[in-house]
Design a protein around this motif. Structure first.
Motif, PDB file in Angstrom:
ATOM      1  N   PRO A 323      49.300 -91.039 -85.501  1.00 23.39           N
ATOM      2  CA  PRO A 323      48.727 -90.776 -84.170  1.00 23.39           C
ATOM      3  C   PRO A 323      48.419 -92.074 -83.421  1.00 23.39           C
ATOM      4  N   LEU A 324      49.404 -92.945 -83.315  1.00 25.78           N
ATOM      5  CA  LEU A 324      49.223 -94.259 -82.721  1.00 25.78           C
ATOM      6  C   LEU A 324      50.187 -94.451 -81.562  1.00 25.78           C
ATOM      7  N   ASP A 363      48.441 -83.737 -84.548  1.00 25.95           N
ATOM      8  CA  ASP A 363      47.996 -82.856 -83.481  1.00 25.95           C
ATOM      9  C   ASP A 363      47.623 -83.728 -82.282  1.00 25.95           C
ATOM     10  N   GLY A 364      48.641 -84.099 -81.495  1.00 27.99           N
ATOM     11  CA  GLY A 364      48.392 -84.991 -80.363  1.00 27.99           C
ATOM     12  C   GLY A 364      47.996 -86.371 -80.825  1.00 27.99           C
ATOM     13  N   ALA A 365      46.793 -86.811 -80.447  1.00 26.38           N
ATOM     14  CA  ALA A 365      46.316 -88.144 -80.793  1.00 26.38           C
ATOM     15  C   ALA A 365      45.454 -88.153 -82.042  1.00 26.38           C
ATOM     16  N   ARG A 366      45.513 -87.083 -82.836  1.00 30.63           N
ATOM     17  CA  ARG A 366      44.737 -87.061 -84.071  1.00 30.63           C
ATOM     18  C   ARG A 366      45.568 -86.493 -85.211  1.00 30.63           C
ATOM     19  N   SER A 380      42.947 -92.950 -86.276  1.00 31.04           N
ATOM     20  CA  SER A 380      43.558 -94.230 -86.623  1.00 31.04           C
ATOM     21  C   SER A 380      43.281 -94.482 -88.101  1.00 31.04           C
ATOM     22  N   ARG A 381      43.768 -95.599 -88.580  1.00 26.41           N
ATOM     23  CA  ARG A 381      43.580 -95.921 -89.992  1.00 26.41           C
ATOM     24  C   ARG A 381      42.100 -96.072 -90.355  1.00 26.41           C
TER      25      ARG A 381
END
Length: 406
Positions: A323-324, A363-366, A380-381
């Motif tokens: 999600p990056l 799921d999108g940005a996650r 993110s990590r």
């Protein structure tokens, strides 16, 4: 005939499983059906198709179902089991279909395929013939395949499915072409390797490969009816990544890694960067397994193994796009209790700790991840948030894969 006589009467394994499957059809409780009908009433809900077991015991019940992740008024999310249905044996991969239907495949060497509508509880089973086995994955064929088959044979108007299978007579891999509604097998292609596992369909052309091209991970492990999941003759492993033409299954390309003990298992497609992320599982019988690479990337021309990766027990459970903004991939590592992050060129970026993590879903940005009987949300990590369970869940063990349900 007495009960004892009935119990002692021999019954072929697959006939027994068919009976168990039939009982599973009637085992979906009214509460679970009601739960499924209420699914989606809350805005912002995420649904994940999943497979799990009630515990580690050999007698634990296997389930297919839908998890709901719901936003909470105080912030964050919580999850629950929204719908579930019993399985006769352990499941593995899942494919979404239009209208909210789901198709689940039995873990290899598998006997069954299940199409399920969580909203109504309707079930459609397909059982494998004796000389084949399912290898755990199913994919929805692209329009090119469905249209070609409909024009040729007048079938496939409701859509087509691909299933990975093994011919138990010669250990060679097969791709089953099935009607998406009836699950009837209409044709079969060879996978040009042994032990085909996950497969996916390219949504757009990639170089000379047409849209709808089938990409198959041939795990390369010999499988026969008498060995089951036992891994024999590993010296003859021959894993490969292959591409097959969407019209007739002819071989368009084949790629192999330099180490034949690296089994090619799971796939994730980054459409924006036209890169395929590949999770690997090492089958070395010595210390090389611990430090073996668990990831590779494919750009349509060559395979690139992970670079600068630390020892991760040689086991990638599943793979998903990261999600990056810059892309990349995440590989779950249940034997190392972490998720490993790689960029689009297969360079290792670092890891995120999570106990027994395996299924992941973008799921999108996650990213949603399951492990340790629970769920986490990650953007993110280094940014992670635990997702509380709304149900009383004791000892639940997720299988390798989740699929986002629209």
């Amino acid at each position: 005939m007495t009960d004892a006589a009935l119990l002692s009467t021999p019954m072929p394994r697959r006939a027994l499983l068919r009976g168990l499957g039939a009982s599973a059809m009637g085992a979906l409780g009214l509460a679970e059906l009601s739960f499924a009908k209420d699914a989606g009433s809350t805005p912002g809900v995420t649904r994940l198709a999943a497979v799990w077991r009630d515990g580690a015991s050999a007698m634990a019940q296997d389930w297919a179902g839908v998890l709901e992740v719901l936003p909470q008024s105080g912030g964050g999310h919580a999850w629950r089991i929204a719908a579930r249905t019993e399985l006769p044996t352990r499941g593995h991969g899942v494919q979404t279909l239009p209208g909210g239907q789901l198709v689940f495949a039995a873990r290899r060497p598998g006997d069954w395929l299940l199409r399920w509508q969580p909203k109504t509880g309707a079930l459609q089973w397909a059982w494998m013939q004796e000389d084949r086995c399912f290898n755990g994955h199913v994919a929805l064929a692209g329009p090119a395949t469905a249209q070609a088959w409909q024009a040729q044979a007048g079938a496939g108007g409701s859509g087509m499915l691909f299933t990975t299978e093994t011919d138990l007579e010669d250990s060679q891999g097969c791709i089953g072409l099935r009607d998406a509604t009836s699950l009837e097998k209409l044709a079969e292609w060879r996978s040009h390797g042994m032990d085909p596992h996950e497969l996916l369909v390219l949504p757009a052309p990639l170089g000379k490969l047409p849209a709808g091209t089938l990409v198959v991970a041939n795990g390369g492990i010999p499988t026969q009816s008498e060995t089951g999941r036992s891994k024999k003759w590993l010296d003859s492993m021959d894993p490969s990544l292959v591409t097959l033409h969407p019209f007739d299954g002819r071989l368009l390309g084949q790629w192999k890694l330099p180490d034949p003990r690296l089994s090619i298992r799971h796939l994730a497609w980054d459409a924006a960067r036209q890169r395929l992320g590949i999770a690997l599982q090492a089958e070395h019988e010595d210390a090389r397994r611990q430090s073996a690479p668990i990831f590779a990337v494919w750009d349509g021309q060559r395979l690139q193994l992970a670079q600068d990766q630390p020892p991760l027990a040689g086991y990638g459970g599943s793979v998903e796009c990261a999600p990056l903004a810059q892309g990349g991939f995440v590989v779950s590592c249940p034997k190392s209790d972490c998720m490993a992050w790689f960029d689009a060129q297969a360079r290792y970026l670092g890891s995120s700790p999570q106990g027994d993590v395996c299924p992941v879903a973008l799921d999108g940005a996650r990213l949603w991840a399951g492990g340790g009987h629970g769920v986490t949300e990650r953007s993110s990590r280094s940014r992670e948030q635990a997702v509380a369970a709304l149900d009383t869940v004791t000892g639940l063990m997720f299988d390798n894969h989740w699929r986002l349900v629209g």
